[in-house]
Enzyme design. Structure first.
Site, PDB file in Angstrom:
ATOM      1  N   HIS A 378       0.857  -1.352  -0.106  1.00 33.05           N
ATOM      2  CA  HIS A 378       0.256   0.570  -0.005  1.00 33.05           C
ATOM      3  C   HIS A 378       1.004   1.301  -0.299  1.00 33.05           C
ATOM      4  O   HIS A 378       1.515   1.799   1.053  1.00 33.05           O
ATOM      5  CB  HIS A 378      -1.040  -0.296   0.593  1.00 33.05           C
ATOM      6  N   ALA A 379       0.811   2.018  -0.764  1.00 31.69           N
ATOM      7  CA  ALA A 379       1.332   2.966  -1.349  1.00 31.69           C
ATOM      8  C   ALA A 379       1.278   4.311   0.428  1.00 31.69           C
ATOM      9  O   ALA A 379       0.726   4.545   0.859  1.00 31.69           O
ATOM     10  CB  ALA A 379       0.950   4.034  -2.095  1.00 31.69           C
ATOM     11  N   HIS A 408       0.617  11.519  -6.575  1.00 36.34           N
ATOM     12  CA  HIS A 408      -0.395  11.764  -5.048  1.00 36.34           C
ATOM     13  C   HIS A 408       0.379  12.232  -3.797  1.00 36.34           C
ATOM     14  O   HIS A 408       0.829  12.547  -2.918  1.00 36.34           O
ATOM     15  CB  HIS A 408      -1.421  10.427  -4.128  1.00 36.34           C
ATOM     16  N   GLU A 409       1.366  10.605  -4.076  1.00 31.48           N
ATOM     17  CA  GLU A 409       2.526  10.304  -2.789  1.00 31.48           C
ATOM     18  C   GLU A 409       3.098  11.819  -2.375  1.00 31.48           C
ATOM     19  O   GLU A 409       4.249  11.744  -1.927  1.00 31.48           O
ATOM     20  CB  GLU A 409       3.650   9.198  -3.346  1.00 31.48           C
ATOM     21  N   HIS A 412       2.327  14.278  -0.596  1.00 31.27           N
ATOM     22  CA  HIS A 412       2.890  13.732   0.805  1.00 31.27           C
ATOM     23  C   HIS A 412       4.951  14.706   1.238  1.00 31.27           C
ATOM     24  O   HIS A 412       5.029  15.840   1.883  1.00 31.27           O
ATOM     25  CB  HIS A 412       3.013  13.188   1.688  1.00 31.27           C
ATOM     26  N   GLU A 436      -4.081  15.099   2.679  1.00 31.81           N
ATOM     27  CA  GLU A 436      -4.369  14.487   1.118  1.00 31.81           C
ATOM     28  C   GLU A 436      -4.575  14.537  -0.248  1.00 31.81           C
ATOM     29  O   GLU A 436      -5.133  14.701  -0.939  1.00 31.81           O
ATOM     30  CB  GLU A 436      -5.586  13.227   2.070  1.00 31.81           C
ATOM     31  N   HIS A 537      -6.244   0.544   5.841  1.00 30.42           N
ATOM     32  CA  HIS A 537      -6.690   1.991   6.606  1.00 30.42           C
ATOM     33  C   HIS A 537      -6.538   0.713   7.893  1.00 30.42           C
ATOM     34  O   HIS A 537      -7.222   1.899   9.366  1.00 30.42           O
ATOM     35  CB  HIS A 537      -6.976   3.017   6.307  1.00 30.42           C
ATOM     36  N   TYR A 547     -10.014  11.460   3.930  1.00 28.35           N
ATOM     37  CA  TYR A 547     -10.057  11.260   2.401  1.00 28.35           C
ATOM     38  C   TYR A 547     -11.222  11.833   1.649  1.00 28.35           C
ATOM     39  O   TYR A 547     -11.015  12.059   0.284  1.00 28.35           O
ATOM     40  CB  TYR A 547      -9.533   9.614   2.102  1.00 28.35           C
TER      41      TYR A 547
HETATM   42  O1  X8Z Z   1      -3.897   5.440   0.650  1.00 26.21           O
HETATM   43  C1  X8Z Z   1      -4.250   6.491   0.461  1.00 26.21           C
HETATM   44  C2  X8Z Z   1      -2.837   6.569  -0.448  1.00 26.21           C
HETATM   45  C3  X8Z Z   1      -2.044   6.837   0.583  1.00 26.21           C
HETATM   46  S1  X8Z Z   1      -2.264   8.023   1.730  1.00 26.21           S
HETATM   47  C4  X8Z Z   1      -2.339   5.970  -1.634  1.00 26.21           C
HETATM   48  N1  X8Z Z   1      -5.516   6.435  -0.589  1.00 26.21           N
HETATM   49  C5  X8Z Z   1      -6.405   5.789  -0.169  1.00 26.21           C
HETATM   50  C6  X8Z Z   1      -6.654   4.169  -0.529  1.00 26.21           C
HETATM   51  O2  X8Z Z   1      -5.655   4.326  -1.332  1.00 26.21           O
HETATM   52  O3  X8Z Z   1      -7.798   4.138  -0.014  1.00 26.21           O
HETATM   53  C7  X8Z Z   1      -5.480   7.210  -1.559  1.00 26.21           C
HETATM   54  C8  X8Z Z   1      -6.788   7.833  -1.893  1.00 26.21           C
HETATM   55  C9  X8Z Z   1      -7.488   7.074  -1.215  1.00 26.21           C
HETATM   56 ZN    ZN Z   2      -1.790   9.779   1.263  1.00 31.50          ZN
END
Ligand code: X8Z
Ligand code: ZN
Length: 649
Positions: A378-379, A408-409, A412, A436, A537, A547
């Site tokens: 997960h990024a 997106h990354e 941050h 975010e 998450h 988000y």
């Molecule tokens: O978790 C993330 C990023 C890292 S903060 C990749 N996002 C959420 C997800 O993947 O559920 C970005 C969009 C929503």
């Molecule tokens: Zn993020």
């Protein structure tokens, strides 16, 4: 570790030292200077924080990029030391309640209490138990695999491979199998999660909050009740747009999969091209409005670039490589495309006048999935030392989704870089939704025009069909996301607050999925499943309201930066790529970190200090009109779910 109050970051990625003993918090402790003022106290906390942070990040980085029992033990121990120190500081801060202090110190003390997403009990045994559970759950997620067959014939697929099935296969049963397979990895987490909830709630109560959910809602420079009401209000603004998109998608899916394209009017969870139905972009082949209006297939273009790079490397290899040599060459080609996608993203930021990424970023980041070990794919973006060691951790593949995730990354990362000279307690987003929204604001500026400038799509023709196609492309990712962004924490707020009891975890989850997203599983999912655990998450304990807020805020930021760039046309066509005036405004905002209430920061950037979805609606106005005419005569909407028995806390 990506987001928010920076060290909190660390904690969401989970984990903490036992250097401070329980009584470290008392004023009689020799480590606490006598007659320390509140200002001196915060200066000391800042120093201690800065000193211990690199060790915590290093342990967490290792446990996420090299999952095994040893790295998990070290990460849990580092987190234990960390959370113990944090509890000590929070206890020590009580001495100053009601005393005179500078506004900055008062703000810093407030932030101290809110900094972690994982409030830990004061009891050392239970604190240690919490860090072990948190580390284990994240490890289970990272190492999760769906296996079929026995012994020699066993074959296992991890998240990336299962996601690829949803992305590419249009075979109903294959998708269902991939979706169910991934969700099976979460079943064993349920017991841990129940205990986790008890422990963080104890930690939150020790700090004076009713429960961990109330603590999460307290980080918005307004009361917990007010931010909850704000999310309802914002959702109310965008819900009609989502309902139109839902209606359109359902019609197309029903045509594609006769009899199986919807479940009692709801969208089938396994057919949305995404494991969690949070982004529908992968259904472009089914949902593309106009086939003839130029191609926007960014994934195909990236895939082609990867193949070309691979062929070049193969041609340059002396002789025909053996199987091992070929794998090696393929890996180099994967690393090449991942790096070039990242350099593309960096180029957008530097085009705004922001600095280049440091050399260590390129040396220390994980851009592709290692072959020899489990990692958390997960990024995420990491501020390792509150200074110049910034990194991202991803498993990049040549797809549009990963391409935009890199942008997106880096959002941050640029936030970290911009606020690194703030005191540690202010090294965080104005609120977590700001963090975010940075990279996503840039993603909004990745117009078809920009994509064609960088050679990823053909020169775009100007037509109504092309406009609707490009709006649809954005809506499948941004509008589809909105109810998902809301429902995750609606579930966790209920779980932490006690209105959702463990025996209802799964049914409450699917009720919220139905209520907000209009999504349903193909077959009933009873309490033997723990489907929330299949979303990063939840085991990773990263709050999710951020988000949702980001998906509103990013349109406000985008509009403000378009204005700053001098652009004067329809919002949806604006790109501020290369515009230093926009960049300067953005950078100034980032540099403030959490040093002042977010309302002020928002006002400085946009002229208004309130979150508002008007910019979302302005952006998507052409699509909304189009959807309404497409859906004419359809009975849009979906039936409300039956309520789950609620337990009084
Ligand atoms: O978790 C993330 C990023 C890292 S903060 C990749 N996002 C959420 C997800 O993947 O559920 C970005 C969009 C929503
Ligand atoms: Zn993020």
């Amino acid at each position: 570790m990506n987001h928010r109050r920076l060290w909190v970051l660390a904690i969401a990625a989970c984990l903490a030292l036992s250097a401070c003993k329980r009584d470290a918090a008392t004023a009689t402790d020799p480590a606490i200077p006598e007659n320390e003022t509140a200002d001196e106290f915060i200066a000391r906390v800042d120093d201690e924080l800065r000193a211990m942070y690199p060790e915590l990040s290093a342990a967490q980085w290792l446990s996420s990029t090299y999952i095994n029992d040893d790295s998990q033990l070290l990460a849990a121990k580092a987190n234990e030391r960390w959370l113990t120190a944090l509890n000590g500081w929070i206890e020590q801060a009580r001495r100053f309640e009601g005393q005179d202090m500078s506004p900055a110190t008062a703000r810093a003390i407030g932030l101290l209490k809110l900094s972690t997403a994982m409030p830990a009990p004061r009891d050392p045994q239970r604190l240690a138990e919490l860090t072990r559970i948190a580390t284990r759950m994240e490890g289970m997620y990272g190492a999760g695999a769906y296996c079929v067959g026995e012994g020699e014939n066993q074959s296992c697929r991890q998240l990336g491979e299962l996601e690829e099935v949803l992305r590419k296969s249009r075979d109903h049963d294959e998708q269902l199998d991939a979706w169910q397979g991934w969700h099976s990895i979460a079943q064993p987490m349920r017991k841990d999660y129940v205990r986790f909830v008890e422990l963080v709630n104890e930690g939150a109560r020790d700090m004076g909050f009713a429960d961990a959910g109330e603590m999460w809602r307290s980080g918005y420079d307004m009361s917990p009740g007010e931010i909850a009401a704000e999310t309802d209000r914002l959702w109310g603004q965008v819900k009609p747009l989502y309902e139109q998109l839902h209606c359109y998608a359902r019609t197309r899916l029903e045509a594609k999969y006769p009899d199986r394209g919807s479940v009692d009017g709801l969208l089938p969870a396994h057919l949305m091209g995404n494991m969690w139905q949070q982004d529908w972009s992968n259904l472009w082949d089914i949902l593309q409005p106009y086939g003839s209006a130029g191609t926007l297939d960014v994934s195909a273009a990236l895939e082609t670039q990867f193949r070309e790079g691979l062929n070049k490397r193969l041609a340059a290899a002396r002789g025909l490589p053996d199987a091992v040599g070929r794998v090696e060459i393929e890996r180099r080609a994967e690393a090449d495309i991942a790096e070039s996608m990242t350099r593309r993203a960096e180029d957008f930021y530097t085009s705004l006048g922001m600095p280049e990424l440091p050399e260590s970023f390129w040396r220390k980041s994980q851009l592709i999935k290692p072959r020899d070990r489990d990692v958390v794919c997960h990024a995420s973006a990491w501020p390792m030392d509150m200074a110049d060691d910034v990194r991202i951790k991803m498993c990049i593949q040549p797809s549009e989704e990963d391409f935009t995730t890199v942008y997106h990354e880096l959002g941050h990362i640029y936030y970290y870089m911009a606020y690194k000279d703030q005191p540690p307690l202010f090294q965080a987003g104005a609120h977590d939704g700001f963090h975010e929204a940075i990279g996503d604001t840039i993603v909004l500026a990745m117009t078809p025009q920009y994509m064609s400038t960088i050679g990823l799509v053909e020169e775009q023709q100007q037509s109504q069909a092309a406009l609707i196609n490009s709006q649809m492309r954005m809506a499948l990712s941004k509008v589809a996301f909105l109810p998902f962004g809301l429902m995750i924490d609606r579930w966790r707020w209920g779980v932490f607050g006690g209105s959702i009891a463990p025996e209802n975890y799964n049914s409450a989850w699917w009720n919220l999925k139905a209520q907000y997203q209009g999504v349903a599983p193909a077959d009933a999912r009873g309490e033997d499943f723990f489907d929330p655990g299949a979303k990063y998450h939840v085991p990773g304990n990263t709050p999710y309201t951020r988000y949702f807020l980001s998906h509103i805020l990013q349109f406000q930021f985008y509009k403000a930066l378009c204005d700053a760039s001098g652009y004067d046309g329809p919002l949806y066509e604006c790109s501020f790529y290369g515009n230093e005036a926009a960049g300067e405004k953005f950078w100034a905002m980032l540099g403030k970190g959490a040093s002042q209430p977010w309302q002020q920061t928002l006002e400085e950037l946009t002229g208004a200090g309130t979150m508002d979805a008007a910019a979302v609606l302005e952006y998507f106005a052409p699509l909304q009109d189009w959807l309404e005419s497409q859906n004419e005569g359809q009975a849009c909407g979906w039936p409300a779910p039956a309520p789950v028995a609620a337990k009084t806390p």
